[in-house]
Each structure stands twice: as structure tokens, then as C-alpha cells.
Design a protein around this motif. Structure first.
Motif, PDB file in Angstrom:
ATOM      1  N   UNK A  53      19.135   2.347  -9.114  1.00 45.40           N
ATOM      2  CA  UNK A  53      18.099   2.911  -9.952  1.00 45.40           C
ATOM      3  C   UNK A  53      17.128   1.803 -10.349  1.00 45.40           C
ATOM      4  N   UNK A  54      15.999   1.790  -9.664  1.00 46.18           N
ATOM      5  CA  UNK A  54      14.936   0.846 -10.024  1.00 46.18           C
ATOM      6  C   UNK A  54      13.603   1.511  -9.692  1.00 46.18           C
ATOM      7  N   UNK A  55      12.557   1.057 -10.342  1.00 49.64           N
ATOM      8  CA  UNK A  55      11.249   1.697 -10.189  1.00 49.64           C
ATOM      9  C   UNK A  55      10.416   1.064  -9.095  1.00 49.64           C
ATOM     10  N   UNK A  56      10.388  -0.252  -9.035  1.00 52.75           N
ATOM     11  CA  UNK A  56       9.559  -0.918  -8.032  1.00 52.75           C
ATOM     12  C   UNK A  56      10.060  -2.329  -7.805  1.00 52.75           C
ATOM     13  N   UNK A  57       9.586  -2.920  -6.681  1.00 52.07           N
ATOM     14  CA  UNK A  57       9.940  -4.292  -6.349  1.00 52.07           C
ATOM     15  C   UNK A  57       8.689  -4.954  -5.793  1.00 52.07           C
ATOM     16  N   UNK A  58       8.187  -5.941  -6.511  1.00 55.84           N
ATOM     17  CA  UNK A  58       6.924  -6.569  -6.126  1.00 55.84           C
ATOM     18  C   UNK A  58       7.007  -7.193  -4.748  1.00 55.84           C
ATOM     19  N   UNK A  59       8.108  -7.838  -4.427  1.00 53.33           N
ATOM     20  CA  UNK A  59       8.248  -8.494  -3.124  1.00 53.33           C
ATOM     21  C   UNK A  59       8.203  -7.479  -1.975  1.00 53.33           C
ATOM     22  N   UNK A  60       8.908  -6.349  -2.204  1.00 53.68           N
ATOM     23  CA  UNK A  60       8.894  -5.304  -1.164  1.00 53.68           C
ATOM     24  C   UNK A  60       7.494  -4.729  -1.014  1.00 53.68           C
ATOM     25  N   UNK A  61       6.818  -4.485  -2.132  1.00 52.17           N
ATOM     26  CA  UNK A  61       5.460  -3.938  -2.083  1.00 52.17           C
ATOM     27  C   UNK A  61       4.535  -4.872  -1.306  1.00 52.17           C
ATOM     28  N   UNK A  62       4.636  -6.160  -1.570  1.00 51.66           N
ATOM     29  CA  UNK A  62       3.802  -7.139  -0.859  1.00 51.66           C
ATOM     30  C   UNK A  62       4.154  -7.166   0.626  1.00 51.66           C
ATOM     31  N   UNK A  63       5.446  -7.119   0.919  1.00 53.42           N
ATOM     32  CA  UNK A  63       5.889  -7.207   2.316  1.00 53.42           C
ATOM     33  C   UNK A  63       5.381  -6.031   3.135  1.00 53.42           C
ATOM     34  N   UNK A  64       5.542  -4.793   2.612  1.00 56.70           N
ATOM     35  CA  UNK A  64       5.139  -3.667   3.455  1.00 56.70           C
ATOM     36  C   UNK A  64       3.631  -3.410   3.418  1.00 56.70           C
ATOM     37  N   UNK A  65       2.918  -4.231   2.664  1.00 52.97           N
ATOM     38  CA  UNK A  65       1.454  -4.224   2.754  1.00 52.97           C
ATOM     39  C   UNK A  65       0.956  -5.312   3.704  1.00 52.97           C
ATOM     40  N   UNK A  66       1.513  -6.515   3.567  1.00 56.16           N
ATOM     41  CA  UNK A  66       1.050  -7.652   4.363  1.00 56.16           C
ATOM     42  C   UNK A  66       1.489  -7.544   5.821  1.00 56.16           C
ATOM     43  N   UNK A  67       2.736  -7.163   6.064  1.00 54.81           N
ATOM     44  CA  UNK A  67       3.238  -7.116   7.442  1.00 54.81           C
ATOM     45  C   UNK A  67       2.440  -6.137   8.312  1.00 54.81           C
ATOM     46  N   UNK A  68       2.215  -4.881   7.892  1.00 56.01           N
ATOM     47  CA  UNK A  68       1.385  -3.994   8.715  1.00 56.01           C
ATOM     48  C   UNK A  68      -0.031  -4.527   8.916  1.00 56.01           C
ATOM     49  N   UNK A  69      -0.580  -5.179   7.862  1.00 53.31           N
ATOM     50  CA  UNK A  69      -1.924  -5.751   7.983  1.00 53.31           C
ATOM     51  C   UNK A  69      -1.949  -6.820   9.071  1.00 53.31           C
TER      52      UNK A  69
END
Length: 379
Positions: free
Chosen positions: A80-96
Motif C-alpha cells: 500500500x503506497x501512493x507513488x514512487x518518485x524514482x519509478x515515475x522518473x524511470x518510466x518517463x525517462x526510459x521511453x523518452x
């Protein structure tokens, strides 16, 4: 209209072999083609396909593994967690980064495909319902290319041939190892000139000129077709291109010049003589079946509500000048094309004579090439 010989027996056999080899290629993937550009397109396609497969394997693999290892039957408890900054950055930067990596080879190929500068020769390609016209811009050689598949095959009365709906009476001939620029336009509606082996597909828009180019590496015969829904006979606009060695191409061009000169001399000769009714009817039937029967039907009865009948019609039994006018100049706002530039004086005279005397019309009126010439020049 005189038709030139296409090639020597041995060269034509080689062209057919090349055509067969293309057909034997896999139908499950993009064909590699016979030009450097088509090779680049194929390599780009395979690169993108590989990247997509790798992404699919990673994403779906992670998903299925997670579903298997963290299923409820194994007693897994959801985090149970709301968000993870590292994951958010990863799945934004990697596709880019992946998109940037894909963009460079794609842009390089697209720029190369659009670079029509410094051509060795230029061909004007004009689409019309439903045929192609080719004009060599560096000479006065030009001709229409019509589908050569027999009407009996289309109507399922004859067995369909190997190149059903993909054969023409006069193919476009170009040299190998030379950059050929195509200026592509249309006389009426939007068509699309598509030859897969060249990686060339360009819309032919009325009132506009699009550019494309090719440089064929191997002699052979290559087929394509109109790739834009353009009307009733859209499926009957095949493209055939024969690529010849430069020396063979030069010989072919010289032969076409000679044929053109002989045809012009024959036109002048016909202006000073009269053709017999039998000759006109025989020639006229051939021209009618090739150019008119698709709409007006071989029996002259047309298609009710779509294309008017010629059998017993006013245009074919009464005013001859009106008949000549509609055949030579066409009729605006309808599918009736102008055949004045497409057919020779002999062919125009023959087809009008045939239409005025076939299917029981029996006007017994004869139109001579000199009559057509007088009509055209009297306008």
C-alpha cells in the motif's frame, strides 16, 4: 498507337525471373526491395520491430511474472503506497530515450527518401481514371499505360493468369544505377503511385505535383498499383516498371523515337487516303474493348444508371460531330474522359466508326483519320 518492343528475349526472361523471385519472397514481412532506400526502409522496419518485441517481452514478462508470483493463492499481500518518485522518473525517462534512439535512424531515412535533388532523369507520372501516363521530361517520349488483363479473366470466363490485374500494355522503362526522379500528379481525382520494391508510394493529387525518386540496383521487372481508392476501376490501375542496364535503356529510347517518327509518318499517310469499313471496324473493336468496354460494356449496353448505353443511343446514331466531340474532348463532370491525346487519329476514327455501326446501330457512316484531324484542327 504504335507499341514498341520491350526488350530482347534474354533480357525479358531475366526480368520475368526477377519478378518471380520477388513473388517467392515471404509474405509475412516487409519486402527488402531493390534500391538502397528500400533497403534502409527494411532495416529501419526491422530495428523498430526488434525494439517493440524487446519492450513487449520485458513489459509482459514482468507483468506475467508478477501475476504468477504475487497471486492471492500464494498468500501475497498487496503493498500500500501512493507513488514512487524514482519509478515515475524511470518510466518517463526510459521511453523518452527509446524514442530519441528510434528518431535518429527514422529521420535519416525519411530525409533520404525526400531528397530528389540532382536526378539523372525525370519522369512525369500522371494518374487518371483509370490508367497512368508517363512522360520522359528529357525527350518527347510519352505514353499511356493501361491494364492488360483480359476482360474475360475479370468476368471469370477465362482462368486467371499469374499476374492477374498486375499487367499492363506498356510498362515504364527506366535505367539501372541512375537516379530517376518522379513528378507525380493527377488529371482528375486522387490516385497513389506505389511500387513496393522501390519503397515509393506518393499520392497523385490534381493540381499539385509530388516528388519521389528511385535508383534501381538490379535489372528486372517490378510491379505495383494504385494505392488510393479512386473510383469504380481503382483495382484496375496496375504499375509495371522495367529496369534496364543503361546501354539497353538508351537503345530502347532510340527505338521509341523511331517508332514515334514512324507513327507520325503513318498518320500523315492516312490523312491522304481512306481506310475501308472492314479495317476501321476491326481496329475500332480492338480500341473499344481496350478503352471503352470497361464502362460501356462489350455489348454497348452500358450500366443502367451509371454509364450510358451506346447501343441505339442518340450520340452514336445521329450527330457525328457531337460524337467526335465527346470522344476527343470528353465530358466535364462525368467519367467520360478525353481521348484526343490518348489515341491516334487512326484509332479515334476507328472507334467512332465502330460505335456508329456495331450492336445494330448500322449507320453505315465511316469516319476517316482526316475527318478527325479536320475536327480537331477546326476547333
Amino acid at each position: 498507337m504504335a507499341l514498341g518492343t520491350l526488350t530482347t528475349t534474354s533480357a525479358f526472361t531475366g526480368a520475368i525471373a526477377a519478378d518471380s523471385a520477388v513473388k517467392e519472397a515471404t509474405t509475412l514481412n516487409l519486402r527488402k526491395g531493390v534500391t538502397d532506400i528500400s533497403g534502409q526502409v527494411y532495416d529501419l522496419h526491422m530495428l523498430m520491430f526488434t525494439i517493440c518485441v524487446v519492450i513487449a517481452v520485458v513489459v509482459f514478462g514482468a507483468m506475467f511474472i508478477s501475476i504468477y508470483l504475487h497471486r492471492r493463492s500464494r498468500g501475497a499481500k498487496p503493498a500500500k503506497f501512493h507513488e514512487n518518485v524514482k519509478v515515475e522518473i524511470a518510466w518517463t525517462v526510459v521511453p523518452f530515450l527509446i524514442l530519441i534512439f528510434m528518431a535518429f535512424p527514422a529521420a535519416k531515412t525519411l530525409i533520404a527518401m525526400e531528397d530528389t535533388s540532382k536526378p539523372d532523369m525525370t519522369v512525369l507520372v500522371t494518374g487518371s481514371q483509370w490508367k497512368w501516363h508517363y512522360q520522359y521530361m528529357d525527350s518527347d517520349i510519352g505514353f499511356y499505360s493501361l491494364m492488360a488483363t483480359q476482360r474475360e479473366q475479370i468476368e471469370n470466363r477465362y482462368e486467371k493468369g499469374q499476374n492477374y490485374l498486375l499487367e499492363v500494355d506498356r510498362p515504364l522503362v527506366i535505367p539501372t544505377d541512375q537516379k530517376v526522379r518522379f513528378l507525380i500528379t493527377s488529371d482528375d481525382v486522387i490516385h497513389s503511385w506505389w511500387v513496393p520494391d522501390f519503397a515509393v508510394k506518393k499520392d497523385a493529387n490534381p493540381g499539385f505535383i509530388n516528388e519521389a525518386w528511385t535508383k534501381v540496383n538490379e535489372p528486372g521487372l517490378y510491379r505495383g498499383q494504385c494505392a488510393e481508392l479512386c473510383g469504380k476501376d481503382h483495382g484496375f490501375m496496375p504499375i509495371v516498371v522495367i529496369a534496364k542496364e543503361p546501354a539497353e535503356f538508351d537503345a530502347w529510347m532510340a527505338n521509341q523515337q523511331q517508332i514515334k517518327q514512324e507513327a507520325e509518318a503513318e498518320e500523315l499517310r492516312l490523312l491522304a487516303m481512306s481506310m475501308s469499313m472492314d479495317d476501321l471496324m476491326s481496329e475500332g473493336k480492338k480500341v473499344y474493348n481496350a478503352a471503352c468496354a470497361a464502362c460501356h460494356m462489350p455489348n454497348g449496353e452500358g450500366l443502367k444508371g451509371v454509364f450510358p448505353a451506346l447501343k441505339g443511343s442518340q450520340i452514336a446514331t445521329e450527330d457525328m460531330q457531337a460524337h467526335l466531340d465527346i470522344v476527343v474532348n470528353g465530358k466535364a463532370g462525368t467519367a467520360m474522359q478525353a481521348f484526343g491525346k490518348m489515341l491516334s487519329l487512326r484509332e479515334l476514327a476507328a472507334v467512332v466508326t465502330y460505335e456508329r455501326n456495331a450492336w445494330g446501330n448500322n449507320t453505315e457512316e465511316v469516319v476517316q483519320p482526316k475527318d478527325v484531324n479536320a475536327f480537331i484542327n477546326g476547333q
